[in-house]
Design a protein around this motif. Structure first.
Motif, mmCIF file in Angstrom:
data_model
loop_
_atom_site.group_PDB
_atom_site.id
_atom_site.type_symbol
_atom_site.label_atom_id
_atom_site.label_comp_id
_atom_site.label_asym_id
_atom_site.label_seq_id
_atom_site.Cartn_x
_atom_site.Cartn_y
_atom_site.Cartn_z
ATOM 1 N N VAL A 14 0.258 67.518 81.480
ATOM 2 C CA VAL A 14 0.855 68.826 81.744
ATOM 3 C C VAL A 14 1.874 69.081 80.639
ATOM 4 C CG1 VAL A 14 2.094 70.246 83.406
ATOM 5 C CG2 VAL A 14 0.610 68.388 84.218
ATOM 6 N N PHE A 15 1.695 70.172 79.898
ATOM 7 C CA PHE A 15 2.595 70.542 78.807
ATOM 8 C C PHE A 15 3.346 71.816 79.168
ATOM 9 C CE2 PHE A 15 -1.021 68.517 76.630
ATOM 10 C CZ PHE A 15 -0.363 67.548 75.890
ATOM 11 N N VAL A 16 4.610 71.889 78.755
ATOM 12 C CA VAL A 16 5.370 73.132 78.853
ATOM 13 C C VAL A 16 5.287 73.764 77.476
ATOM 14 C CG1 VAL A 16 7.590 74.189 79.353
ATOM 15 C CG2 VAL A 16 6.907 72.099 80.558
ATOM 16 N N GLU A 17 4.556 74.867 77.368
ATOM 17 C CA GLU A 17 4.347 75.504 76.066
ATOM 18 C C GLU A 17 5.682 75.919 75.447
ATOM 19 O OE1 GLU A 17 1.490 78.662 76.255
ATOM 20 O OE2 GLU A 17 -0.154 77.274 76.662
ATOM 21 N N GLY A 55 -2.103 62.993 91.792
ATOM 22 C CA GLY A 55 -2.196 64.263 91.082
ATOM 23 C C GLY A 55 -0.863 64.969 90.926
ATOM 24 N N ASP A 56 0.222 64.311 91.329
ATOM 25 C CA ASP A 56 1.553 64.915 91.260
ATOM 26 C C ASP A 56 2.163 64.747 89.875
ATOM 27 O OD1 ASP A 56 1.585 65.610 94.019
ATOM 28 O OD2 ASP A 56 2.147 63.552 94.530
ATOM 29 N N GLN A 113 2.565 63.448 82.900
ATOM 30 C CA GLN A 113 1.207 63.058 83.221
ATOM 31 C C GLN A 113 1.121 62.941 84.736
ATOM 32 O OE1 GLN A 113 -0.018 59.444 81.278
ATOM 33 N NE2 GLN A 113 -1.951 60.361 80.726
ATOM 34 N N THR A 114 -0.010 63.339 85.316
ATOM 35 C CA THR A 114 -0.157 63.259 86.764
ATOM 36 C C THR A 114 -0.324 61.814 87.204
ATOM 37 O OG1 THR A 114 -2.547 63.636 86.616
ATOM 38 C CG2 THR A 114 -1.156 65.574 86.965
ATOM 39 N N LYS A 116 1.181 69.627 92.006
ATOM 40 C CA LYS A 116 0.050 68.741 92.238
ATOM 41 C C LYS A 116 -1.162 69.380 91.580
ATOM 42 C CE LYS A 116 -2.306 66.340 95.948
ATOM 43 N NZ LYS A 116 -1.559 65.113 96.205
ATOM 44 N N LEU A 117 -1.887 68.598 90.809
ATOM 45 C CA LEU A 117 -3.053 69.090 90.096
ATOM 46 C C LEU A 117 -4.309 68.527 90.758
ATOM 47 C CD1 LEU A 117 -3.774 70.848 87.680
ATOM 48 C CD2 LEU A 117 -3.709 68.802 86.267
#
Length: 76
Positions: A39-42, A54-55, A49-50, A25-26
């Motif tokens: 949200v990216f996984v490098e 926000g999850d 996307q939240t 949760k952001l």
């Protein structure tokens, strides 16, 4: 034919057993949800996307350690 279908099913079943899910949760510093943040996984092409709470959920990652990067318009 049945043997081939069974083999394919088992492959996907086992592959799914080793896939990892990252979820969270952001929020901002006031604990308010950041809606529509990315949200990216490098190092991968995975991301999410939240939602309105926000999850976020990112599925089907190989086991390992990852660094997440968050982007939200108007925030550094």
């Amino acid at each position: 034919m049945k043997s081939t279908l069974l083999s394919i099913f088992c492959f996907f079943l086992l592959a799914g057993a080793y896939a990892q899910t990252v979820k969270g949760k952001l929020t901002d510093n006031k604990s308010e949800a950041l809606i529509g943040a990315t949200v990216f996984v490098e190092g991968t092409k995975s991301g999410a996307q939240t939602d309105a709470n926000g999850d976020y959920v990112i599925q089907n990652l190989k086991p390992g350690k990852y660094r997440l990067r968050f982007q939200y318009i108007g925030m550094n």
